[in-house]
Scaffold this motif. Structure first.
Motif, mmCIF file in Angstrom:
data_model
loop_
_atom_site.group_PDB
_atom_site.id
_atom_site.type_symbol
_atom_site.label_atom_id
_atom_site.label_comp_id
_atom_site.label_asym_id
_atom_site.label_seq_id
_atom_site.Cartn_x
_atom_site.Cartn_y
_atom_site.Cartn_z
ATOM 1 N N GLY A 1 1.018 -1.067 -0.036
ATOM 2 C CA GLY A 1 0.065 0.103 0.193
ATOM 3 C C GLY A 1 1.052 1.248 -0.120
ATOM 4 O O GLY A 1 2.212 0.999 -0.347
ATOM 5 N N CYS A 2 0.467 2.186 0.407
ATOM 6 C CA CYS A 2 1.118 3.760 0.430
ATOM 7 C C CYS A 2 1.868 3.708 1.639
ATOM 8 O O CYS A 2 1.440 4.033 2.612
ATOM 9 N N GLY A 3 3.008 3.162 1.611
ATOM 10 C CA GLY A 3 3.864 3.202 2.879
ATOM 11 C C GLY A 3 5.271 2.809 2.699
ATOM 12 O O GLY A 3 5.925 3.041 1.486
ATOM 13 N N ILE A 4 6.038 2.328 3.466
ATOM 14 C CA ILE A 4 7.529 1.876 3.376
ATOM 15 C C ILE A 4 7.947 0.784 4.077
ATOM 16 O O ILE A 4 7.251 0.356 5.370
ATOM 17 N N GLY B 1 -5.576 4.148 -2.206
ATOM 18 C CA GLY B 1 -5.555 3.158 -2.830
ATOM 19 C C GLY B 1 -4.968 3.340 -4.259
ATOM 20 O O GLY B 1 -4.892 2.386 -5.009
ATOM 21 N N VAL B 2 -4.621 4.670 -4.617
ATOM 22 C CA VAL B 2 -3.943 4.991 -5.871
ATOM 23 C C VAL B 2 -2.632 5.693 -5.479
ATOM 24 O O VAL B 2 -1.850 5.513 -6.441
ATOM 25 N N ASP B 3 -2.511 6.423 -4.463
ATOM 26 C CA ASP B 3 -1.411 7.256 -4.209
ATOM 27 C C ASP B 3 -0.384 6.283 -3.790
ATOM 28 O O ASP B 3 -0.335 4.974 -3.473
ATOM 29 N N PRO C 1 -2.015 5.934 7.093
ATOM 30 C CA PRO C 1 -3.499 5.951 7.077
ATOM 31 C C PRO C 1 -4.129 6.500 5.925
ATOM 32 O O PRO C 1 -3.737 7.513 5.296
ATOM 33 N N ASP C 2 -5.061 5.861 5.597
ATOM 34 C CA ASP C 2 -6.105 6.369 4.466
ATOM 35 C C ASP C 2 -6.534 7.845 4.513
ATOM 36 O O ASP C 2 -6.287 8.704 3.663
ATOM 37 N N ARG D 1 2.744 10.972 -4.599
ATOM 38 C CA ARG D 1 2.484 11.461 -5.510
ATOM 39 C C ARG D 1 1.512 12.583 -5.625
ATOM 40 O O ARG D 1 1.502 13.818 -6.101
ATOM 41 N N PHE D 2 0.615 12.618 -4.813
ATOM 42 C CA PHE D 2 -0.449 13.509 -4.557
ATOM 43 C C PHE D 2 -0.234 14.476 -3.213
ATOM 44 O O PHE D 2 -1.167 15.174 -2.802
#
Length: 532
Positions: free
Chosen positions: A165-168, A200-202, A192-193, A220-221
């Motif tokens: 997901g969006c993380g490291i 889900g996209v970032d 966290p979302d 990205r955003f």
């Protein structure tokens, strides 16, 4: 011993001591520039020649380590690792047995990025961590940017954007302290979302290490954050560059990030979007872009981004910190104008008597210089690489492919235009050096080389040899090019092959601890090492 002999010996000893005293202050300086040109070391990074993307948090991609001085005799080694690109290679600290390891994460168009660990001596793969195989990850479309940038810390933690997901994700040795150990996933951190504008996209685009040991990142955003090296959720702090923007705002109306980030020892974290350059100030407990709290933002001319090979709109460069010690200090980028400009921004306070460089320009802008690569009639120029900096010098390479049909490719397919970048009539040509003059407080072109072609690689520079190194092309053959930092003249080249597996494909050219040149390619890792 006669008295005259004693006097002569004493004079010789005194002369030798005087020479030593004169030499010692510069013993670790390089012929290519004074010691003050070297940025302060970050104590939380691995003790290695290249522990983070662009070598250091300043993102200068220059080093005092020596590189090759001639093309003849360079030993070529290529390790096939798969059809993906390890854009940046990070060298570990020395292990107890004296060996080092190379850590890399790959970038792919489909599927998942992988983490590689290699032996520098022969590029043998020690381990290959593929999440699809190790964790049962489903096949999915990946990001063309996420995974390109990584950080290796002093404890052997290799931080890369997470596939989950969006993380490291933090990877390391399964057997700590063992150079030949396999890879293990140590820790995972997910943003966290509610901190993301596009859950889900970032995805994380850029990462670096702050000078107090926090992993800094940008998505990205426009979510900018820091998290402790243990990746504990409690340590994370966030800031949105799109704060207050309604969630249903179309993507093209949001500020977006397509490059990595830089950091300095004063808590500044530098992020460029497709509209503005930001200093996000980290106080040790919070992030801010407010002037009163040390942050700032400044607009630049972002252009349209409609050029072949562009990974995003606006600047194609990771911000680079210029100036150390008592020097003038700037943040350097290239902009997105059709005829690209090199742009310098005052990093800290703006001089009280400073006037805008032109009507309507942000007062923080210190210089805006057209990049023509030596062509006085140029109307277009483009670079997708970070600016190479040493001292007050800044080098820009030309990535403007000469094929209008490639400009029409959809944004998601633009990276694949680099598959054609060694075709002589498509390849870009040109490299140019600029220099800030602190006396006149102006920046101007020092030299340009219109003949050399450096289609897509990130260049590096050795102040010991005074040479710029980059993957180039000649007559359709991929090459290693060496260019004189002072004059811009080509010093040597080493021909490779015309085949895709020698295509650097946006990867960084790096100087290793053994004086060899290392870089990723479309199919693995290449080393060019001087023979003893």
């Amino acid at each position: 011993m006669a008295r005259g002999d004693s006097r002569r010996i004493a004079i010789v000893v005194a002369v030798i001591m005087a020479l030593l005293l004169a030499w010692l202050p510069g013993a670790f300086c390089s012929p290519g520039g004074p010691a003050e040109d070297e940025p302060p070391g970050n104590p939380y990074l691995a003790d290695s020649p290249w522990a983070v993307s662009h070598r250091n948090p300043y993102c200068q991609a220059s080093t005092p380590l020596p590189g090759p001085t001639k093309g003849k005799g360079l030993e070529y080694t290529h390790r096939f690792t798969g059809f993906d690109v390890p854009v940046n290679l990070q060298f570990s600290s020395a292990y107890p047995d004296g060996k080092r390891a190379i850590w890399a994460s790959t970038v792919v168009a489909f599927g998942h990025s992988r983490v590689l660990k290699l032996e520098p001596d022969n590029l043998a793969v020690i381990d290959d961590y593929n999440p699809m195989a190790r964790e049962g990850a489903p096949f999915k479309v990946g990001s063309s940017v996420s995974g390109a940038y990584s950080v290796l810390d002093r404890d052997g933690n290799f931080f890369v954007p997470s596939w989950k997901g969006c993380g490291i994700d933090a990877f390391g040795d399964r057997q700590p302290g063992v150079s030949g150990s396999s890879i293990s996933l140590r820790k995972r951190f997910l943003i966290p979302d509610e901190r993301l504008l596009r859950p889900g996209v970032d995805g994380i685009v850029g990462m670096t290490m702050t000078y107090d040991g926090m992993v800094a990142f940008a998505t990205r955003f426009g979510t900018v954050g820091v998290v402790g090296r243990d990746l504990s959720a409690a340590s994370a702090r966030y800031l949105s560059l799109n704060e207050g923007v309604p969630a249903d705002t179309p993507d093209d109306q949001l500020e977006q990030v397509s490059n990595s980030i830089a950091a300095d020892e004063s808590g500044g974290i530098y992020v460029v979007t497709d509209r503005k350059l930001y200093r996000v100030q980290w106080s040790g407990s919070a992030l801010s872009i407010r002037d009163a709290e040390g942050g700032w933002c400044a607009a630049y001319d972002a252009g349209t981004g409609e050029q072949a090979g562009r990974l995003g709109k606006g600047s194609g460069a990771t911000p680079t910190v210029m100036g150390t010690g008592n020097q003038d200090k700037f943040i350097v980028i290239t902009d997105g104008q059709k005829l690209m400009h090199l742009v310098l921004f005052w990093k800290d306070g703006i001089p009280s008597d400073w006037q805008p460089v032109a009507p309507g320009k942000d007062r923080r802008m210190a210089a805006e210089v057209p990049v023509t690569f030596g062509d006085p009639g140029a109307t277009e120029s483009n670079s997708e690489q970070s600016v190479l900096v040493r001292g007050y010098g800044a080098v820009v390479v030309n990535n403007d492919l000469r094929c209008s049909l490639l400009d029409a490719l959809p944004q998601a397919l633009q990276p694949f235009s680099m598959l054609f970048s060694n075709i002589p009539w498509i390849a870009p040509y040109g490299i140019e050096k600029f220099e800030w003059d602190p006396a006149s407080r102006t920046c101007r072109s020092r030299w340009a080389n219109r003949k050399v072609s450096l289609p897509n690689a990130i260049p590096c520079m050795s102040s010991s040899t005074g040479l710029v190194y980059c993957v180039g092309q000649r007559f359709g053959f991929w090459t290693l090019e060496a260019i004189d930092w002072r004059t811009g003249k080509s010093r040597f080249r080493r021909y490779l092959s015309p085949w895709p597996w020698d295509n650097s494909f946006y990867a960084a050219t790096e100087i290793g601890p053994d004086g060899a040149i290392y870089y990723g390619t479309l199919s693995g890792v290449t080393r060019l090492k001087p023979r003893p």
